[in-house]
Scaffold this motif. Structure first.
Motif, PDB file in Angstrom:
ATOM      1  N   PHE A   1       0.760  -1.099   0.104  1.00  0.00           N
ATOM      2  CA  PHE A   1       0.138  -0.041  -0.060  1.00  0.00           C
ATOM      3  C   PHE A   1       0.887   1.215   0.086  1.00  0.00           C
ATOM      4  O   PHE A   1       2.043   1.334   0.619  1.00  0.00           O
ATOM      5  N   TRP A   2       0.317   2.507  -0.539  1.00  0.00           N
ATOM      6  CA  TRP A   2       0.917   3.607  -0.501  1.00  0.00           C
ATOM      7  C   TRP A   2      -0.149   4.557   0.150  1.00  0.00           C
ATOM      8  O   TRP A   2      -1.355   4.614  -0.221  1.00  0.00           O
ATOM      9  N   TYR A   3       0.419   5.427   0.878  1.00  0.00           N
ATOM     10  CA  TYR A   3      -0.309   6.405   1.770  1.00  0.00           C
ATOM     11  C   TYR A   3       0.222   7.539   1.606  1.00  0.00           C
ATOM     12  O   TYR A   3       1.335   7.721   1.640  1.00  0.00           O
ATOM     13  N   LYS A   4      -0.711   8.860   1.677  1.00  0.00           N
ATOM     14  CA  LYS A   4      -0.323  10.195   1.412  1.00  0.00           C
ATOM     15  C   LYS A   4      -0.612  10.950   2.623  1.00  0.00           C
ATOM     16  O   LYS A   4      -1.959  10.729   3.194  1.00  0.00           O
TER      17      LYS A   4
ATOM     18  N   MET B   1       4.040  13.960   3.081  1.00  0.00           N
ATOM     19  CA  MET B   1       4.826  12.846   3.553  1.00  0.00           C
ATOM     20  C   MET B   1       4.077  11.588   2.610  1.00  0.00           C
ATOM     21  O   MET B   1       2.765  11.392   2.766  1.00  0.00           O
ATOM     22  N   TYR B   2       4.888  10.671   2.079  1.00  0.00           N
ATOM     23  CA  TYR B   2       4.478   9.434   1.786  1.00  0.00           C
ATOM     24  C   TYR B   2       4.969   7.959   2.293  1.00  0.00           C
ATOM     25  O   TYR B   2       6.016   7.928   2.574  1.00  0.00           O
ATOM     26  N   PHE B   3       3.934   7.152   2.607  1.00  0.00           N
ATOM     27  CA  PHE B   3       4.386   6.105   3.261  1.00  0.00           C
ATOM     28  C   PHE B   3       4.061   4.765   2.442  1.00  0.00           C
ATOM     29  O   PHE B   3       2.807   4.748   2.092  1.00  0.00           O
ATOM     30  N   CYS B   4       4.873   3.928   2.574  1.00  0.00           N
ATOM     31  CA  CYS B   4       4.726   2.588   1.995  1.00  0.00           C
ATOM     32  C   CYS B   4       4.502   1.592   3.008  1.00  0.00           C
ATOM     33  O   CYS B   4       4.989   1.803   4.273  1.00  0.00           O
ATOM     34  N   ALA B   5       3.470   0.698   2.873  1.00  0.00           N
ATOM     35  CA  ALA B   5       3.265  -0.223   3.972  1.00  0.00           C
ATOM     36  C   ALA B   5       3.012  -1.590   3.228  1.00  0.00           C
ATOM     37  O   ALA B   5       2.427  -1.716   2.182  1.00  0.00           O
ATOM     38  N   MET B   6       2.960  -2.542   4.160  1.00  0.00           N
ATOM     39  CA  MET B   6       2.486  -3.897   3.714  1.00  0.00           C
ATOM     40  C   MET B   6       1.927  -4.599   4.640  1.00  0.00           C
ATOM     41  O   MET B   6       1.769  -4.514   5.820  1.00  0.00           O
ATOM     42  N   ARG B   7       1.071  -5.711   4.290  1.00  0.00           N
ATOM     43  CA  ARG B   7       0.409  -6.463   5.151  1.00  0.00           C
ATOM     44  C   ARG B   7       0.413  -7.970   4.698  1.00  0.00           C
ATOM     45  O   ARG B   7       0.088  -8.373   3.569  1.00  0.00           O
TER      46      ARG B   7
ATOM     47  N   LYS C   1       9.289   4.270   7.094  1.00  0.00           N
ATOM     48  CA  LYS C   1       9.275   5.802   7.857  1.00  0.00           C
ATOM     49  C   LYS C   1       8.960   6.757   6.898  1.00  0.00           C
ATOM     50  O   LYS C   1       8.851   8.084   7.606  1.00  0.00           O
ATOM     51  N   GLY C   2       8.925   6.648   5.718  1.00  0.00           N
ATOM     52  CA  GLY C   2       8.075   7.939   4.995  1.00  0.00           C
ATOM     53  C   GLY C   2       9.193   8.713   4.066  1.00  0.00           C
ATOM     54  O   GLY C   2      10.317   8.597   4.703  1.00  0.00           O
ATOM     55  N   THR C   3       8.606   9.303   3.030  1.00  0.00           N
ATOM     56  CA  THR C   3       9.428  10.062   2.129  1.00  0.00           C
ATOM     57  C   THR C   3       8.657  11.672   2.045  1.00  0.00           C
ATOM     58  O   THR C   3       7.576  11.461   1.745  1.00  0.00           O
ATOM     59  N   LEU C   4       9.423  12.536   2.665  1.00  0.00           N
ATOM     60  CA  LEU C   4       8.794  13.786   2.376  1.00  0.00           C
ATOM     61  C   LEU C   4       8.909  14.376   1.096  1.00  0.00           C
ATOM     62  O   LEU C   4      10.002  14.644   0.684  1.00  0.00           O
TER      63      LEU C   4
END
Lengths: 112, 117
Positions: free
Chosen positions: B35-38, B89-95, B109-112
């Motif tokens: 997943f990607w979140y903003k 800030m953009y976060f990558c996530a997984m499950r 930890k995110g990328t600004l």
């Protein structure tokens, strides 16, 4: 469509005081519900999740607890807040564990 | 255990240009979702895009696309035609999705990202 409401938006509490943050979801039934905490400049840490009424799983031992008294209501609580409880708390919901999680607007909690 | 690594603490891009935000992951789950979140400065987490580990094609959602390279364990987010409102800030996530997986989303930890006019 589904919406998630989280309140309050900001909260300033003294050390040792109790806490209650509430989250409700509309437009869906039996959602998976989650509480996350985000420390400043960091990613999110899962605190609790729930797959149904009264079913709570804790991810990390801590000063907090969660409850799900109704299908679409998720509450984060503490009896005595610590300075380390400061942070940004986010509630999220998902249809099931395979679906994306959708987040509320968050609560900024400051402990003095 | 799952781990997400975002090696770019900050990125700059000119308005209307494309930008790639890097994400690598590690997991022992045979089936998983990425997943990607903003997260704008206001704080809310906005879901952008999802990629399943067994999806044959890379996911796309409007100006967002996910460059999924399973063998390299990477899931980079590509934003085309950047807009000033993409600054966040953009976060990558997984499950994990296998039967023994719990419900935990593991975040990087995110990328600004800053979009310059």
């Amino acid at each position: 469509s589904q919406t998630i409401h989280q309140w309050p938006a900001t909260l300033v509490q003294p050390v040792g005081s109790p806490l209650s943050l509430e989250c409700t979801v509309e437009g869906t039934s039996n959602p998976n519900l989650y509480w996350y905490r985000q420390a400043a400049g960091r990613g999110l840490q899962l605190l609790f999740y729930s797959v149904g009424i009264g079913q709570i799983s804790s991810e990390v031992p801590q000063n907090l607890s969660a409850s799900r008294p109704q299908d679409r209501q998720f509450i984060l609580s503490s009896k005595k807040l610590l300075l380390s409880d400061s942070g940004f708390y986010l509630c999220a919901w998902a249809r099931d564990k395979t679906q994306p999680q959708h987040f509320g607007d968050g609560t900024r909690l400051s402990i003095l | 255990a799952q781990k997400i690594t975002q090696t770019q603490p900050g990125m700059f891009v000119q308005e209307k240009e494309a930008v790639t935000l890097d994400c690598t992951y590690d997991t022992s789950d045979p089936s998983y979702g990425l997943f990607w979140y903003k997260q704008p400065s206001s704080g809310e987490m906005i879901f952008l895009i999802y990629q399943g580990s067994y999806d044959q094609q890379n996911a796309t959602e409007g100006r967002y696309s996910l460059n999924f390279q399973k063998a390299r364990k990477s899931a980079n987010l590509v934003i085309s035609a950047s807009q000033l409102g993409d600054s966040a800030m953009y976060f990558c996530a997984m499950r994990g999705l296998s039967g023994g997986s719990n419900y935990k989303l593991t975040f990087g930890k995110g990328t600004l990202l800053t979009v310059n006019p």
